[in-house]
Design an enzyme around this catalytic site. Structure first.
Site, PDB file in Angstrom:
ATOM      1  N   ASP A 143      65.760  -7.039  47.155  1.00  0.00           N
ATOM      2  CA  ASP A 143      64.468  -6.528  46.692  1.00  0.00           C
ATOM      3  C   ASP A 143      63.670  -5.937  47.865  1.00  0.00           C
ATOM      4  O   ASP A 143      62.720  -5.194  47.654  1.00  0.00           O
ATOM      5  CB  ASP A 143      63.646  -7.684  46.084  1.00  0.00           C
ATOM      6  CG  ASP A 143      63.375  -7.472  44.606  1.00  0.00           C
ATOM      7  OD1 ASP A 143      63.604  -6.351  44.118  1.00  0.00           O
ATOM      8  OD2 ASP A 143      62.938  -8.441  43.953  1.00  0.00           O
ATOM      9  N   LYS A 150      68.860  -4.464  34.857  1.00  0.00           N
ATOM     10  CA  LYS A 150      69.530  -4.685  36.153  1.00  0.00           C
ATOM     11  C   LYS A 150      70.956  -5.191  35.941  1.00  0.00           C
ATOM     12  O   LYS A 150      71.895  -4.762  36.609  1.00  0.00           O
ATOM     13  CB  LYS A 150      68.706  -5.674  36.991  1.00  0.00           C
ATOM     14  CG  LYS A 150      67.422  -5.046  37.502  1.00  0.00           C
ATOM     15  CD  LYS A 150      66.427  -6.037  38.074  1.00  0.00           C
ATOM     16  CE  LYS A 150      65.129  -5.303  38.412  1.00  0.00           C
ATOM     17  NZ  LYS A 150      64.056  -6.183  38.878  1.00  0.00           N
ATOM     18  N   GLN A 202      63.168 -12.476  40.051  1.00  0.00           N
ATOM     19  CA  GLN A 202      62.286 -11.586  39.284  1.00  0.00           C
ATOM     20  C   GLN A 202      60.855 -12.131  39.292  1.00  0.00           C
ATOM     21  O   GLN A 202      60.621 -13.294  38.979  1.00  0.00           O
ATOM     22  CB  GLN A 202      62.819 -11.474  37.841  1.00  0.00           C
ATOM     23  CG  GLN A 202      62.056 -10.505  36.980  1.00  0.00           C
ATOM     24  CD  GLN A 202      62.196  -9.044  37.441  1.00  0.00           C
ATOM     25  OE1 GLN A 202      63.280  -8.568  37.737  1.00  0.00           O
ATOM     26  NE2 GLN A 202      61.074  -8.340  37.518  1.00  0.00           N
TER      27      GLN A 202
END
Ligand code: NAP
Length: 281
Positions: free
Chosen positions: A120, A53, A97
């Site tokens: 997200d 990422k 995460q």
């Protein structure tokens, strides 16, 4: 023989589009999109994902920051970090995460992210917007699958879409996005008659996490098959949730594992961050 859906190449195209938007934002608004990633502790898979990422964020020209607290961080300290990022005007997207250590309530942390910065797409407001058919930030993996379908000229309208797996991050939002695109949608799980349902799918999306659960000879001839699964075999090789070789004999299009859905998830995170930086959908 099915045609391969080259997720790697399509993801590169998405990143190039994002980079062009970033360049334009810099010139026209003096704005550099910023993505903050929070990785708690030392989960090895998380490390690989976060590295990918960060690399993509640099490639498209974002500012990016990785916060990497120790696994012993308390829930309150992590909440304080999320609130600090919420209040930072240079940060347009926040990604925490998963998984988080057991002593931390992941839902609480996800809900603490400002919905406008929820790149997200996991916040209850984002999930609610999707469920109501309203604009909003979408979970990256199913968002990426929709782009893959578009790229191969597959219009879901009027087609029978079957999704195997009902997780909040893939299966459920995938079903809602396909429904929004006017597919007739079936969601399968452990209690479903998989073979029967899979056999009726014009579009099949499998997100289960069980190596080659879906057998190739269940697939309806001509179906478009999207394999979200990523399972590591004992020899280190990655395989999907669908029996790839046998499915390739029947499908019209199929995603490989790796190189199918995986790269799209990261590319769509970049897309979501630029959307958030521009003030939303
Ligand atoms: P998850 O939260 O573990 O959910 C798995 C789903 O599969 C559940 O709904 C479960 O049904 C269903 N399932 C499990 N075994 C089954 C069986 N034998 N028959 C029918 N249904 C079964 O998984 P997830 O987070 O959605 O991830 C799924 C897979 O996608 C994993 O391999 C993951 O690594 C991969 N993934 C890939 C990406 C990417 O970027 N490529 C992104 C996210 C996830 P129940 O609800 O009945 O338990």
């Amino acid at each position: 023989m099915a045609q391969l859906i080259d997720g790697k190449a399509i993801a590169a195209r998405v990143r190039a589009e994002v980079k062009a938007e970033v360049d334009r934002l810099k010139v026209e608004r003096g704005l550099v999109p910023g993505l903050a990633v929070v990785r708690v502790g030392e989960d090895p898979a998380s490390k690989v994902y976060v590295t990918g990422k960060k690399k993509a964020a640099e490639e498209v020209g974002f500012n990016s920051w990785e916060h990497h607290p120790d696994a012993s961080i308390s829930q309150d300290e992590l909440l304080a970090l999320v609130r600090k990022l919420n209040d930072d005007p240079a940060v347009h997207g926040i990604l925490v995460q998963l998984p988080l250590p057991k002593h931390i309530d992941a839902e609480l942390i996800i809900s603490a992210v400002k919905p406008e910065k929820d790149v997200d797409g996991f916040h209850p407001i984002s999930a609610g917007n999707l469920s109501l058919g309203r604009p909003g930030l979408r979970p990256c993996t199913p968002f990426g699958v929709m782009r893959l379908l578009k790229e191969v000229g597959c219009n879901p309208s009027g087609q029978r879409a079957v999704i195997v797996g009902r997780s909040n991050i893939v299966g459920k939002p995938m079903a809602l996005m396909l429904l929004q695109a006017d597919a007739t949608v079936t969601i399968c799980h452990r209690k479903s008659d998989l073979q029967r349902e899979v056999g009726m799918a014009d579009i099949l999306v499998v997100a289960v996490g069980v190596q080659e659960l879906v057998k190739g000879d269940w697939i309806k001839p001509g179906a478009v098959v999207i394999d979200v699964g990523m399972n590591r075999k004992a020899d280190g090789k990655l395989v999907g949730d669908v029996e790839f070789q046998a499915a390739s004999q029947r499908a019209s299009f199929i995603t490989p594992v790796p190189g199918g859905v995986g790269p799209m998830t990261i590319a769509m995170l970049m897309r979501n961050t630029v959307i958030a930086a521009m003030g939303g959908v």
